[in-house]
Design an enzyme around this catalytic site. Structure first.
Site, PDB file in Angstrom:
ATOM      1  N   SER A   1       0.833  -1.207   0.000  1.00 28.14           N
ATOM      2  CA  SER A   1       0.000   0.000   0.000  1.00 28.14           C
ATOM      3  C   SER A   1       0.871   1.262   0.000  1.00 28.14           C
ATOM      4  CB  SER A   1      -0.883  -0.005   1.249  1.00 28.14           C
ATOM      5  OG  SER A   1      -0.050  -0.114   2.390  1.00 28.14           O
TER       6      SER A   1
ATOM      7  N   CYS B   1      -3.087  -4.643  -7.954  1.00 28.70           N
ATOM      8  CA  CYS B   1      -2.681  -3.229  -7.951  1.00 28.70           C
ATOM      9  C   CYS B   1      -3.156  -2.564  -9.237  1.00 28.70           C
ATOM     10  CB  CYS B   1      -1.173  -3.108  -7.804  1.00 28.70           C
ATOM     11  SG  CYS B   1      -0.278  -4.155  -8.948  1.00 28.70           S
TER      12      CYS B   1
ATOM     13  N   GLU C   1       6.709  -0.137  -5.216  1.00 27.76           N
ATOM     14  CA  GLU C   1       5.612  -0.558  -6.111  1.00 27.76           C
ATOM     15  C   GLU C   1       4.343  -0.518  -5.273  1.00 27.76           C
ATOM     16  OE1 GLU C   1       5.778  -1.295  -9.291  1.00 27.76           O
ATOM     17  OE2 GLU C   1       7.901  -1.670  -9.650  1.00 27.76           O
TER      18      GLU C   1
HETATM   19  P1  NAD Z   1       0.443  -3.795   2.846  1.00 34.34           P
HETATM   20  O1  NAD Z   1       0.993  -2.440   2.587  1.00 34.34           O
HETATM   21  O2  NAD Z   1      -0.493  -3.968   3.967  1.00 34.34           O
HETATM   22  O3  NAD Z   1       1.649  -4.829   3.109  1.00 34.34           O
HETATM   23  C1  NAD Z   1       2.632  -5.106   2.140  1.00 34.34           C
HETATM   24  C2  NAD Z   1       3.872  -5.634   2.831  1.00 34.34           C
HETATM   25  O4  NAD Z   1       4.501  -4.576   3.536  1.00 34.34           O
HETATM   26  C3  NAD Z   1       3.615  -6.727   3.852  1.00 34.34           C
HETATM   27  O5  NAD Z   1       4.644  -7.693   3.767  1.00 34.34           O
HETATM   28  C4  NAD Z   1       3.673  -5.968   5.171  1.00 34.34           C
HETATM   29  O6  NAD Z   1       4.014  -6.772   6.274  1.00 34.34           O
HETATM   30  C5  NAD Z   1       4.772  -4.958   4.869  1.00 34.34           C
HETATM   31  N1  NAD Z   1       4.766  -3.725   5.670  1.00 34.34           N
HETATM   32  C6  NAD Z   1       3.702  -2.977   6.037  1.00 34.34           C
HETATM   33  N2  NAD Z   1       4.110  -1.871   6.682  1.00 34.34           N
HETATM   34  C7  NAD Z   1       5.459  -1.896   6.709  1.00 34.34           C
HETATM   35  C8  NAD Z   1       6.473  -1.029   7.223  1.00 34.34           C
HETATM   36  N3  NAD Z   1       6.163   0.100   7.863  1.00 34.34           N
HETATM   37  N4  NAD Z   1       7.764  -1.377   7.051  1.00 34.34           N
HETATM   38  C9  NAD Z   1       8.101  -2.502   6.399  1.00 34.34           C
HETATM   39  N5  NAD Z   1       7.191  -3.380   5.906  1.00 34.34           N
HETATM   40  C10 NAD Z   1       5.882  -3.080   6.058  1.00 34.34           C
HETATM   41  O7  NAD Z   1      -0.222  -4.284   1.468  1.00 34.34           O
HETATM   42  P2  NAD Z   1      -1.139  -5.552   1.179  1.00 34.34           P
HETATM   43  O8  NAD Z   1      -2.477  -5.370   1.785  1.00 34.34           O
HETATM   44  O9  NAD Z   1      -0.392  -6.817   1.458  1.00 34.34           O
HETATM   45  O10 NAD Z   1      -1.258  -5.465  -0.426  1.00 34.34           O
HETATM   46  C11 NAD Z   1      -2.167  -4.647  -1.102  1.00 34.34           C
HETATM   47  C12 NAD Z   1      -1.520  -3.353  -1.542  1.00 34.34           C
HETATM   48  O11 NAD Z   1      -0.355  -3.625  -2.316  1.00 34.34           O
HETATM   49  C13 NAD Z   1      -2.420  -2.550  -2.471  1.00 34.34           C
HETATM   50  O12 NAD Z   1      -2.292  -1.192  -2.144  1.00 34.34           O
HETATM   51  C14 NAD Z   1      -1.861  -2.842  -3.859  1.00 34.34           C
HETATM   52  O13 NAD Z   1      -2.166  -1.851  -4.811  1.00 34.34           O
HETATM   53  C15 NAD Z   1      -0.409  -2.903  -3.549  1.00 34.34           C
HETATM   54  N6  NAD Z   1       0.329  -3.635  -4.585  1.00 34.34           N
HETATM   55  C16 NAD Z   1       1.089  -2.917  -5.470  1.00 34.34           C
HETATM   56  C17 NAD Z   1       1.753  -3.569  -6.506  1.00 34.34           C
HETATM   57  C18 NAD Z   1       2.562  -2.806  -7.510  1.00 34.34           C
HETATM   58  O14 NAD Z   1       3.354  -3.430  -8.206  1.00 34.34           O
HETATM   59  N7  NAD Z   1       2.422  -1.497  -7.632  1.00 34.34           N
HETATM   60  C19 NAD Z   1       1.666  -4.964  -6.627  1.00 34.34           C
HETATM   61  C20 NAD Z   1       0.898  -5.665  -5.693  1.00 34.34           C
HETATM   62  C21 NAD Z   1       0.237  -4.986  -4.671  1.00 34.34           C
END
Ligand code: NAD
Length: 512
Positions: free
Chosen positions: A247, A302, A268
């Site tokens: 996110s 995403c 990303e």
């Molecule tokens: P999320 O942000 O909740 O978590 C993603 C990852 O980040 C997890 O492994 C989580 O544990 C880790 N994380 C969270 N906060 C962190 C921090 N402060 N420091 C380090 N690590 C941290 O996302 P989600 O719910 O798993 O996935 C959905 C989101 O991902 C959506 O917003 C989607 O658009 C995005 N996404 C983007 C792409 C892209 O290529 N642009 C691809 C896939 C998903």
């Protein structure tokens, strides 16, 4: 859950070496971790699949120091030999494609065809990286000084931290890990806590190939939440690059922490992707693309289509076709090949979607199809939802990670492009038109502001050959194809003097 499916699930897990309780730290060996357990849940039933013990701070230290040592050896391997190891990993992935694809579906909830497609994407990334291992080219330049030669070369960076999201539990690792590997980097994977089993299964396969070929442990794993693993990784100077997918909120935190230590980050992040449909579009083609983009993966890509701009001449017809198509979408067990839409990942995702619908109604949006959680069965199922919206609704600028599609009407292409670009995210975009001028206008410098812009193709389902990523709050990173590999290496400019004089650049004189 029936006895039949239980048997099938346990067969599937044992075929991939996944135990009822797994260790969540790997660096050439599985460490006997004893951090709190995370429970992997099947989103189509709400039942437990298996557990993983998360990494402790001692495990973190061990995995990072082994990754640094592994990097020191791996970087000395010629790049084509590194490519050969990636090729052998791809061979194993091919052998296990069916089981791995099923595990992706079981744990994440995307339909089986997409689960298998995700494993295919890993294989494609491996094949791409094998070719890349012979093409890590640097440029040579003509020196302005006589008897001087100037060129640039690319060296590996060090251990790469890969933080991945739940919705592409294995493909995102492959985008990073295989390219980083041929570049000469080791890597440390921190998968989403929602999808730990696919990470365990993939790490088992990759680790086995490394061992069998006497390669250093470059594919390492740390399972834990952001406090246990994510934040320590972003703060750790031994990890020169953090590639983070998730996110925008996560990316903001990661980007700031990594910048604080002047490390590199590759972000990303979230999208808010739109399709513009012109009056002259092929509407059958458009309908199919919109359905896959908005309903596919239950709106949890995403690149999912979240906004649809309809030119006035076709708006009524398209809305009618969409309502009729949405009403016939089969929702259910994602393993069943007749199903088009599986569950959301967890109850929180369902609650977030329902809260977003409350806000939509408060802001004047009209739900014209769907709009409910499905309560007639277990699991985290919702209805795909169509909303008639207006551009002044603030919620349409947010990414709600669920199958909600906002419908807007417009008069002119200029107006559509302006509204299309008026959101903070900039990942994927598309126009449907048979008019060459409209298509080129959308792709022009004053057209779509996204990292991906398509004509007569929807917003989701990118090929690996292109560089993938987006602008603005999507983070600016690029991964997978094209020259994305440069993010995983450091550039060195080299100048050699083979003459007897020491001329200075720009004609500077410094005579002693
Ligand atoms: P999320 O942000 O909740 O978590 C993603 C990852 O980040 C997890 O492994 C989580 O544990 C880790 N994380 C969270 N906060 C962190 C921090 N402060 N420091 C380090 N690590 C941290 O996302 P989600 O719910 O798993 O996935 C959905 C989101 O991902 C959506 O917003 C989607 O658009 C995005 N996404 C983007 C792409 C892209 O290529 N642009 C691809 C896939 C998903």
């Amino acid at each position: 859950m029936t006895v039949q499916t239980l048997t099938t699930h346990s067969d599937l897990l044992s075929a991939l070496g996944v135990e009822p309780v797994n260790n969540g730290a790997y660096c050439g060996e599985w460490l006997s971790t004893n951090g709190p357990e995370v429970i992997s849940i099947d989103p189509s039933t709400g039942n437990e699949i298996a557990r993983v013990k998360t990494a402790t701070s001692e495990d973190y230290e061990r995995v990072v120091s082994v990754s640094v040592e592994a990097f020191h050896e791996w970087r000395t391997w010629p790049a084509p030999r590194r490519g050969e190891i990636v090729r052998l990993v791809a061979d194993e992935l091919r052998k296990h494609k069916d089981e791995l694809g099923r595990l992706v579906t079981l744990e994440m909830g995307k339909i089986l065809s997409e689960g298998l497609g995700e494993v295919q994407e890993m294989i494609d990334m491996a094949d791409f990286s094998v070719g890349l291992s012979r093409q890590l080219y640097g440029l040579s330049m003509h020196s302005e000084r006589a008897k001087h030669r100037m060129y640039e070369q690319w060296h590996p960076l060090g251990p790469v931290g890969i933080i991945s999201a739940f919705n592409f539990p294995v493909a995102v690792w492959a985008w990073n890990a295989f390219v980083a590997a041929v570049c000469g980097d080791s890597n440390i994977w921190k998968p989403s806590e929602k999808t730990p089993l696919t990470a365990v299964a993939v790490t088992r396969i990759a680790g086995r190939v490394l061992k069998e070929n006497s390669a250093p442990p470059i594919f390492n794993l740390l399972i834990g939440d952001r406090h246990q693993v994510g934040e320590p990784m972003t703060q750790d100077k031994r990890i020169p690059l953090i590639s983070a997918t998730g996110s925008t909120g996560m990316g903001r935190a990661v980007g700031q922490t990594v910048a604080q230590r002047i490390g590199r980050s590759l972000l990303e992040l979230g999208g808010n992707n739109a399709i513009v449909v012109m009056d002259d579009a092929d509407l059958d083609l458009t309908l199919r693309a919109v359905l896959f983009g908005a309903v596919g993966t239950a709106g949890q890509r995403c690149t999912s289509t979240r906004r649809l701009f309809l030119q006035k001449g076709i708006a009524a017809e398209m809305k009618e076709s969409l309502i009729s198509a949405y009403s016939s979408i089969s929702i259910g067990d994602p393993m069943d090949p007749s199903i088009l839409m599986g569950p959301l990942v967890d109850q929180r995702a369902v609650d977030d979607m329902m809260a977003a619908l409350d806000t939509i109604r408060e802001q004047g949006g009209r739900v014209v199809c769907g709009g409910h959680a499905k309560t007639d069965r277990d699991g985290f199922f919702v209805e795909p939802t169509l909303v008639e919206a207006t551009p002044d609704m603030p919620i349409t600028c947010d990414e709600t990670f669920a199958p909600i599609l906002y419908l807007f009407e417009f008069d002119t292409l200029d107006e559509a492009i302006e509204r299309h670009n008026a959101v903070p995210q900039g990942l994927s975009s598309a126009i449907f038109t048979l008019n060459m001028r409209s298509a080129e206008r959308f792709l022009s410098v004053a057209g779509s502001d996204c990292g991906i812009a398509n004509v007569n193709i929807g917003t989701s389902g990118a090929e690996i050959g292109g560089a993938f990523g987006g602008e603005k709050e999507t983070g600016g990173g690029r991964e997978a194809g094209s020259d994305s590999w440069k993010a995983y290496m450091r550039r060195q400019t080299c100048t050699l003097n083979y003459g007897e004089e020491l001329p200075l650049a720009q004609g500077v004189e410094f005579k002693v």
